[in-house]
Scaffold this motif. Structure first.
Motif, PDB file in Angstrom:
ATOM      1  N   TYR A   1      -3.462   2.636   4.256  1.00 30.42           N
ATOM      2  CA  TYR A   1      -1.716   3.038   4.153  1.00 30.42           C
ATOM      3  C   TYR A   1      -0.297   1.985   5.423  1.00 30.42           C
ATOM      4  CZ  TYR A   1      -3.919   6.757   1.627  1.00 30.42           C
ATOM      5  OH  TYR A   1      -4.974   7.192   0.754  1.00 30.42           O
TER       6      TYR A   1
ATOM      7  N   ASN B   1      -3.383  13.160   2.342  1.00 31.79           N
ATOM      8  CA  ASN B   1      -4.111  12.725   1.570  1.00 31.79           C
ATOM      9  C   ASN B   1      -3.862  13.461   0.049  1.00 31.79           C
ATOM     10  OD1 ASN B   1      -6.246  10.715   1.826  1.00 31.79           O
ATOM     11  ND2 ASN B   1      -7.265  11.589   3.422  1.00 31.79           N
ATOM     12  N   MET B   2      -3.951  14.537   0.570  1.00 30.59           N
ATOM     13  CA  MET B   2      -3.154  15.721  -0.311  1.00 30.59           C
ATOM     14  C   MET B   2      -2.604  15.180  -1.823  1.00 30.59           C
ATOM     15  SD  MET B   2      -2.511  19.838  -1.214  1.00 30.59           S
ATOM     16  CE  MET B   2      -3.723  20.040   0.278  1.00 30.59           C
TER      17      MET B   2
ATOM     18  N   ASP C   1       6.285   7.324  -0.256  1.00 36.07           N
ATOM     19  CA  ASP C   1       5.161   8.239  -0.617  1.00 36.07           C
ATOM     20  C   ASP C   1       4.937   9.091  -0.259  1.00 36.07           C
ATOM     21  OD1 ASP C   1       3.863   6.685  -3.444  1.00 36.07           O
ATOM     22  OD2 ASP C   1       3.715   5.406  -1.115  1.00 36.07           O
TER      23      ASP C   1
ATOM     24  N   LEU D   1      -0.836  11.989  -1.962  1.00 31.46           N
ATOM     25  CA  LEU D   1      -1.489  10.872  -2.497  1.00 31.46           C
ATOM     26  C   LEU D   1      -2.549  10.614  -3.454  1.00 31.46           C
ATOM     27  CD1 LEU D   1      -1.665   8.790   1.285  1.00 31.46           C
ATOM     28  CD2 LEU D   1       0.186   8.639  -0.772  1.00 31.46           C
ATOM     29  N   SER D   2      -3.525  12.112  -2.911  1.00 33.55           N
ATOM     30  CA  SER D   2      -4.678  12.244  -4.242  1.00 33.55           C
ATOM     31  C   SER D   2      -4.304  12.314  -5.642  1.00 33.55           C
ATOM     32  CB  SER D   2      -5.628  12.832  -3.917  1.00 33.55           C
ATOM     33  OG  SER D   2      -5.243  13.890  -3.824  1.00 33.55           O
ATOM     34  N   ASP D   3      -3.323  13.217  -4.956  1.00 35.77           N
ATOM     35  CA  ASP D   3      -2.551  14.236  -6.738  1.00 35.77           C
ATOM     36  C   ASP D   3      -0.848  14.265  -6.451  1.00 35.77           C
ATOM     37  OD1 ASP D   3      -1.967  16.603  -8.230  1.00 35.77           O
ATOM     38  OD2 ASP D   3      -3.020  17.732  -7.361  1.00 35.77           O
ATOM     39  N   ARG D   4      -0.412  13.152  -7.457  1.00 33.87           N
ATOM     40  CA  ARG D   4       0.887  12.898  -7.431  1.00 33.87           C
ATOM     41  C   ARG D   4       1.364  13.353  -7.605  1.00 33.87           C
ATOM     42  NH1 ARG D   4       2.275  10.758  -3.348  1.00 33.87           N
ATOM     43  NH2 ARG D   4       3.864   9.818  -4.715  1.00 33.87           N
TER      44      ARG D   4
ATOM     45  N   SER E   1       0.880  -1.279  -0.182  1.00 35.09           N
ATOM     46  CA  SER E   1      -0.215  -0.045   0.256  1.00 35.09           C
ATOM     47  C   SER E   1       1.084   0.881  -0.040  1.00 35.09           C
ATOM     48  CB  SER E   1      -0.500   0.165   1.468  1.00 35.09           C
ATOM     49  OG  SER E   1      -0.016  -0.007   2.069  1.00 35.09           O
TER      50      SER E   1
ATOM     51  N   GLU F   1      -4.558  15.628   5.814  1.00 36.40           N
ATOM     52  CA  GLU F   1      -5.613  16.527   4.793  1.00 36.40           C
ATOM     53  C   GLU F   1      -3.947  16.439   3.864  1.00 36.40           C
ATOM     54  OE1 GLU F   1      -6.869  20.768   3.449  1.00 36.40           O
ATOM     55  OE2 GLU F   1      -7.786  20.258   5.124  1.00 36.40           O
TER      56      GLU F   1
END
Length: 336
Positions: A187, A291-292, A234, A294-297, A159, A288
């Motif tokens: 994660y 998350n940001m 990551d 990991l969602s916007d590589r 993960s 937050e």
């Protein structure tokens, strides 16, 4: 010019920031072609002290009696000693008196950051000094995909991976790190760093013992394993409450890791949220930010690339040149 680089308790502190700083100084001075020794029995013309023990005080006094200039590196402050080890808060006021005595007796001070300089000056210490980064070896701290794969295989990680490096202390944001890991069971979280269990407060041991299953504390790892972890990360999540610079942050920057840090004064003039890192002040903010990233590589990669520029500005070859300039300045003043 030959310099005595002095640190005591080398084995004890080898896995701490002070131990890493000494290694960095040695590398930096070699790059700058400055002769040095680690043995106070050798001959030398200048002393550069890193630690606060009794042997350090003896070296300082001996140098002063012989008319040899002394530089003290201000790795330790009252603020960063608190909330560290067993009884550290009770010892901290005594330590502060020693800091004032040592730093005031020296001929010159080196501060790891502007923030540390402001703290030392707030103690009423007027010894001349300048800011020189602890630095990072950007030729060593480079992303390595082979080591990243080996690290993930070793720890069976499939993960997204969030990594931290440092001693597992309350001051380092341990409790927050554990809580963030608990909120993201999907994660993988790893905190890399020697545990020093014998001097850890019971409350800290309890936090580690009761941490969620997706969080690992493997302790001290080899350099290759560390590179593997940072290459595989990551996100590098460093929620420390108090730092004098943050060598681990510099290493992560050099590896182009997307960095999440606490919004504290030490980073004010060199780590910019949204440009080369993301900053937050509480658990919700950290969640937050992670998350940001990991969602916007694409954004995460851009932050990592900008972070690498920060590391380049603090490369050990640059640090070596700055130390050489400081030594020449102090020696020149001693000869006037």
């Amino acid at each position: 010019m030959k310099v005595l680089l002095f640190s005591e308790g080398k084995k004890l502190f080898s896995r701490s920031g002070v131990g890493v700083a000494l290694k960095h100084q040695m590398q930096a001075l070699k790059a700058a072609d400055v002769a040095f020794t680690l043995d106070p029995r050798d001959s030398y013309e200048l002393v550069h002290i890193n630690t606060l023990g009794l042997k350090s005080w003896k070296v300082l006094k001996n140098a002063k009696e012989r008319g040899i200039p002394v530089i003290y590196h201000t790795h330790t402050t009252y603020e960063d000693f608190r909330n560290s080890f067993l009884f550290s808060n009770q010892i901290a006021p005594l330590l502060k008196r020693q800091l004032i005595k040592r730093y005031s007796t020296a001929d010159y001070l080196i501060f790891p950051s502007k923030y540390t300089e402001s703290l030392i000056r707030s103690y009423g210490i007027n010894t001349p000094g300048t800011v020189v980064s602890n630095g990072v070896d950007t030729t060593l701290f480079r992303k390595n995909e082979t080591l990243a794969k080996e690290f993930k295989n070793s720890f069976k990680i499939k993960s997204p991976l969030i990594v931290n490096v440092g001693l597992p202390l309350k001051r380092k944001g341990l409790i927050d790190f554990v809580e963030v890991a608990r909120r993201f069971p999907e994660y993988s979280f790893i905190w890399i760093g020697a545990k020093f269990s014998a001097i850890q407060p019971f409350s800290v041991k309890k936090v580690i013992r009761k941490s969620p299953k997706n969080l690992l504390f493997p302790g001290y790892l080899s350099f290759e394993m560390l590179l593997g972890a940072l290459s595989a990360a990551d996100v590098f999540f460093f929620p420390s409450y108090e730092e004098n610079e943050g060598i681990a942050v510099l290493e992560a920057c050099s590896m182009k890791c997307p960095v999440v840090i606490r919004d504290i004064p030490v980073y004010q003039d060199w780590m910019v949220s949204g440009e080369n890192c993301l900053k937050a002040s509480d658990i919700d903010g950290f969640c937050e930010a992670i998350n940001m990233l990991l969602s916007d590589r694409e954004h995460a990669i851009k932050l990592g690339e900008n972070a690498a520029k920060v590391a380049q500005d603090r490369d050990l070859r640059i640090v070596g040149k700055k130390l050489k300039e400081v030594y020449s300045h102090v020696m020149g003043g001693a000869n006037e």
